[in-house]
Design a protein around this motif. Structure first.
Motif, mmCIF file in Angstrom:
data_model
loop_
_atom_site.group_PDB
_atom_site.id
_atom_site.type_symbol
_atom_site.label_atom_id
_atom_site.label_comp_id
_atom_site.label_asym_id
_atom_site.label_seq_id
_atom_site.Cartn_x
_atom_site.Cartn_y
_atom_site.Cartn_z
ATOM 1 N N VAL A 188 -14.000 -7.168 6.826
ATOM 2 C CA VAL A 188 -13.280 -6.272 5.924
ATOM 3 C C VAL A 188 -14.246 -5.309 5.242
ATOM 4 O O VAL A 188 -13.985 -4.098 5.158
ATOM 5 C CB VAL A 188 -12.478 -7.079 4.886
ATOM 6 C CG1 VAL A 188 -11.937 -6.177 3.780
ATOM 7 C CG2 VAL A 188 -11.331 -7.827 5.565
ATOM 8 N N LEU A 189 -15.359 -5.830 4.749
ATOM 9 C CA LEU A 189 -16.329 -4.971 4.066
ATOM 10 C C LEU A 189 -16.814 -3.835 4.959
ATOM 11 O O LEU A 189 -16.952 -2.692 4.512
ATOM 12 C CB LEU A 189 -17.525 -5.806 3.617
ATOM 13 C CG LEU A 189 -17.428 -6.516 2.277
ATOM 14 C CD1 LEU A 189 -18.625 -7.441 2.087
ATOM 15 C CD2 LEU A 189 -17.337 -5.524 1.135
ATOM 16 N N ASP A 190 -17.068 -4.141 6.199
ATOM 17 C CA ASP A 190 -17.579 -3.128 7.114
ATOM 18 C C ASP A 190 -16.565 -2.030 7.394
ATOM 19 O O ASP A 190 -16.938 -0.936 7.853
ATOM 20 C CB ASP A 190 -18.009 -3.773 8.432
ATOM 21 C CG ASP A 190 -19.285 -4.587 8.302
ATOM 22 O OD1 ASP A 190 -20.007 -4.401 7.294
ATOM 23 O OD2 ASP A 190 -19.555 -5.418 9.187
ATOM 24 N N ARG A 191 -15.303 -2.283 7.112
ATOM 25 C CA ARG A 191 -14.248 -1.308 7.419
ATOM 26 C C ARG A 191 -13.693 -0.592 6.193
ATOM 27 O O ARG A 191 -13.226 0.547 6.314
ATOM 28 C CB ARG A 191 -13.126 -2.003 8.197
ATOM 29 C CG ARG A 191 -13.540 -2.307 9.638
ATOM 30 C CD ARG A 191 -12.729 -3.425 10.265
ATOM 31 N NE ARG A 191 -13.154 -3.624 11.655
ATOM 32 C CZ ARG A 191 -14.254 -4.314 12.010
ATOM 33 N NH1 ARG A 191 -15.020 -4.861 11.074
ATOM 34 N NH2 ARG A 191 -14.564 -4.450 13.288
ATOM 35 N N VAL A 192 -13.711 -1.237 5.028
ATOM 36 C CA VAL A 192 -13.158 -0.575 3.841
ATOM 37 C C VAL A 192 -14.227 -0.251 2.807
ATOM 38 O O VAL A 192 -13.980 0.524 1.880
ATOM 39 C CB VAL A 192 -12.034 -1.410 3.188
ATOM 40 C CG1 VAL A 192 -10.966 -1.761 4.207
ATOM 41 C CG2 VAL A 192 -12.573 -2.664 2.510
ATOM 42 N N GLY A 193 -15.419 -0.835 2.943
ATOM 43 C CA GLY A 193 -16.501 -0.565 2.013
ATOM 44 C C GLY A 193 -16.481 -1.491 0.813
ATOM 45 O O GLY A 193 -15.422 -1.976 0.408
ATOM 46 N N ALA B 71 0.831 -1.210 0.000
ATOM 47 C CA ALA B 71 0.000 0.000 0.000
ATOM 48 C C ALA B 71 0.860 1.252 0.000
ATOM 49 O O ALA B 71 0.551 2.231 -0.707
ATOM 50 C CB ALA B 71 -0.926 -0.018 1.211
ATOM 51 N N ASP B 72 1.942 1.250 0.763
ATOM 52 C CA ASP B 72 2.825 2.413 0.798
ATOM 53 C C ASP B 72 3.468 2.660 -0.561
ATOM 54 O O ASP B 72 3.626 3.809 -1.000
ATOM 55 C CB ASP B 72 3.905 2.211 1.863
ATOM 56 C CG ASP B 72 3.361 2.339 3.273
ATOM 57 O OD1 ASP B 72 2.349 3.036 3.467
ATOM 58 O OD2 ASP B 72 3.953 1.734 4.197
ATOM 59 N N VAL B 73 3.840 1.579 -1.245
ATOM 60 C CA VAL B 73 4.434 1.716 -2.575
ATOM 61 C C VAL B 73 3.400 2.235 -3.570
ATOM 62 O O VAL B 73 3.680 3.131 -4.374
ATOM 63 C CB VAL B 73 5.025 0.370 -3.048
ATOM 64 C CG1 VAL B 73 5.416 0.439 -4.524
ATOM 65 C CG2 VAL B 73 6.237 0.004 -2.209
ATOM 66 N N VAL B 74 2.199 1.676 -3.530
ATOM 67 C CA VAL B 74 1.137 2.135 -4.431
ATOM 68 C C VAL B 74 0.889 3.631 -4.250
ATOM 69 O O VAL B 74 0.713 4.369 -5.221
ATOM 70 C CB VAL B 74 -0.161 1.342 -4.184
ATOM 71 C CG1 VAL B 74 -1.326 1.942 -4.970
ATOM 72 C CG2 VAL B 74 0.035 -0.123 -4.564
ATOM 73 N N ALA B 75 0.908 4.092 -3.001
ATOM 74 C CA ALA B 75 0.671 5.510 -2.726
ATOM 75 C C ALA B 75 1.737 6.395 -3.362
ATOM 76 O O ALA B 75 1.472 7.558 -3.689
ATOM 77 C CB ALA B 75 0.622 5.742 -1.217
ATOM 78 N N SER C 165 -5.835 -0.815 7.420
ATOM 79 C CA SER C 165 -4.643 0.030 7.476
ATOM 80 C C SER C 165 -4.074 0.247 6.078
ATOM 81 O O SER C 165 -3.655 1.357 5.728
ATOM 82 C CB SER C 165 -3.589 -0.607 8.384
ATOM 83 O OG SER C 165 -2.416 0.183 8.426
ATOM 84 N N ALA C 166 -4.075 -0.806 5.263
ATOM 85 C CA ALA C 166 -3.588 -0.671 3.887
ATOM 86 C C ALA C 166 -4.503 0.239 3.081
ATOM 87 O O ALA C 166 -4.039 1.083 2.305
ATOM 88 C CB ALA C 166 -3.491 -2.052 3.240
ATOM 89 N N ALA C 167 -5.813 0.093 3.270
ATOM 90 C CA ALA C 167 -6.770 0.893 2.512
ATOM 91 C C ALA C 167 -6.648 2.376 2.823
ATOM 92 O O ALA C 167 -6.897 3.231 1.951
ATOM 93 C CB ALA C 167 -8.190 0.414 2.805
ATOM 94 N N GLU C 168 -6.271 2.710 4.032
ATOM 95 C CA GLU C 168 -6.141 4.113 4.425
ATOM 96 C C GLU C 168 -4.979 4.809 3.730
ATOM 97 O O GLU C 168 -4.965 6.038 3.623
ATOM 98 C CB GLU C 168 -5.944 4.209 5.936
ATOM 99 C CG GLU C 168 -7.174 3.833 6.754
ATOM 100 C CD GLU C 168 -6.875 3.764 8.237
ATOM 101 O OE1 GLU C 168 -5.680 3.922 8.618
ATOM 102 O OE2 GLU C 168 -7.817 3.553 9.023
ATOM 103 N N ARG C 169 -4.014 4.040 3.261
ATOM 104 C CA ARG C 169 -2.798 4.631 2.706
ATOM 105 C C ARG C 169 -2.955 5.125 1.274
ATOM 106 O O ARG C 169 -2.209 5.984 0.818
ATOM 107 C CB ARG C 169 -1.652 3.612 2.795
ATOM 108 C CG ARG C 169 -1.111 3.445 4.206
ATOM 109 C CD ARG C 169 -0.294 2.166 4.348
ATOM 110 N NE ARG C 169 0.617 2.225 5.479
ATOM 111 C CZ ARG C 169 0.275 2.088 6.751
ATOM 112 N NH1 ARG C 169 -1.002 1.883 7.065
ATOM 113 N NH2 ARG C 169 1.185 2.149 7.712
ATOM 114 N N THR C 170 -3.924 4.565 0.539
ATOM 115 C CA THR C 170 -4.124 4.963 -0.851
ATOM 116 C C THR C 170 -5.503 4.544 -1.311
ATOM 117 O O THR C 170 -6.027 3.518 -0.852
ATOM 118 C CB THR C 170 -3.061 4.316 -1.775
ATOM 119 O OG1 THR C 170 -3.382 4.612 -3.147
ATOM 120 C CG2 THR C 170 -2.998 2.809 -1.590
#
Length: 241
Positions: free
Chosen positions: A190-195, A139-143, A165-170
């Motif tokens: 997971v769905l309830d937290r990232v949509g 995720a950090d690299v994608v960002a 945590s990964a979803a929040e980064r990008t």
């Protein structure tokens, strides 16, 4: 409608009989899967040099239900660039595939950043194998790589609780949940937290039967709107199908 973004074609080094693309289509029919994105097993576990071109006649013979993922090894981007030039014009490949372990290139590595930059330059989305906390490193690299679109396969496996945590980064990282030994309630959590906009269906067929992930998704109790996004719409938009 079901689009499976994580499929494979070809023989595995395990004791399984799944080398023929007819096996993909037969299982897809049984599971109600309309389209499957496939990478060549030979390219994933052995060598993209021979494996990627071997997939071309298979895709032509199978028709539009099987679409190609071109395997990229971050350790040999000169080969990757040549194959992108040669194979993308066929119109048979809709994305790329990177397996971090077979390619010795973890999700957060400099080699991964270079590979993603190459794919971003071709406007090609990529499915990346993730296992463990490399999910966050990816995720950090994608960002940091402008324009790249990445689907993180397996939700990091046993590290699936790092997905938020990964979803929040990008916002250019999506997630795919296949796993041979999934924890109960994982997909709903997971769905309830990232949509539902960030999750898409993948099976890891022909290594894992699609029924495994289909059962896990059904157990999550998706609403009609969630199911539309997860089972096909997100994939259609990210891979521009």
């Amino acid at each position: 409608m079901i689009i499976d973004v994580h499929g494979h074609w070809g023989p595995w080094f395990f004791s399984t009989h799944v080398a023929d693309a007819a096996a993909n289509l037969r299982v897809m029919d049984r599971c109600g899967i309309d389209v499957q994105l496939v990478s060549a097993v030979e390219a994933v576990v052995y060598d993209p040099l021979t494996g990627n071109p071997a997939l071309v006649p298979v895709l032509r013979a199978a028709g539009p239900r099987l679409r190609g993922l071109l395997v990229v090894d971050p350790r040999d981007l000169s080969l990757a660039a040549r194959q992108l030039d040669e194979l993308l014009p066929t119109g048979l490949f809709v994305g790329a595939k990177i397996h971090t372990h077979y390619a010795g290139s973890p999700g957060g590595s400099a080699a991964m950043a270079d590979a993603l930059a190459l794919l971003a330059s071709r406007d090609l989305p990529v499915l990346v194998h993730t296992w463990g906390d490399e999910l966050v490193g990816l995720a950090d690299v994608v960002a940091r790589v402008d324009g790249v679109r990445v689907v993180a396969a397996h939700l990091g496996g046993p590290a699936w609780q790092l997905t938020p945590s990964a979803a929040e980064r990008t916002d250019r990282l999506w997630f795919e949940p296949c796993w041979s030994t999934p924890a109960a309630g994982r997909i709903r959590w997971v769905l309830d937290r990232v949509g539902p906009q960030r999750l898409m269906f993948g099976s890891d067929s022909t290594l894992i039967h699609p029924a495994v992930t289909l059962g896990a998704v059904r157990a999550a109790g998706l609403s009609a709107a969630e199911e539309e996004l997860v089972m096909w719409r997100n994939a259609t938009e990210v891979f521009r199908l």
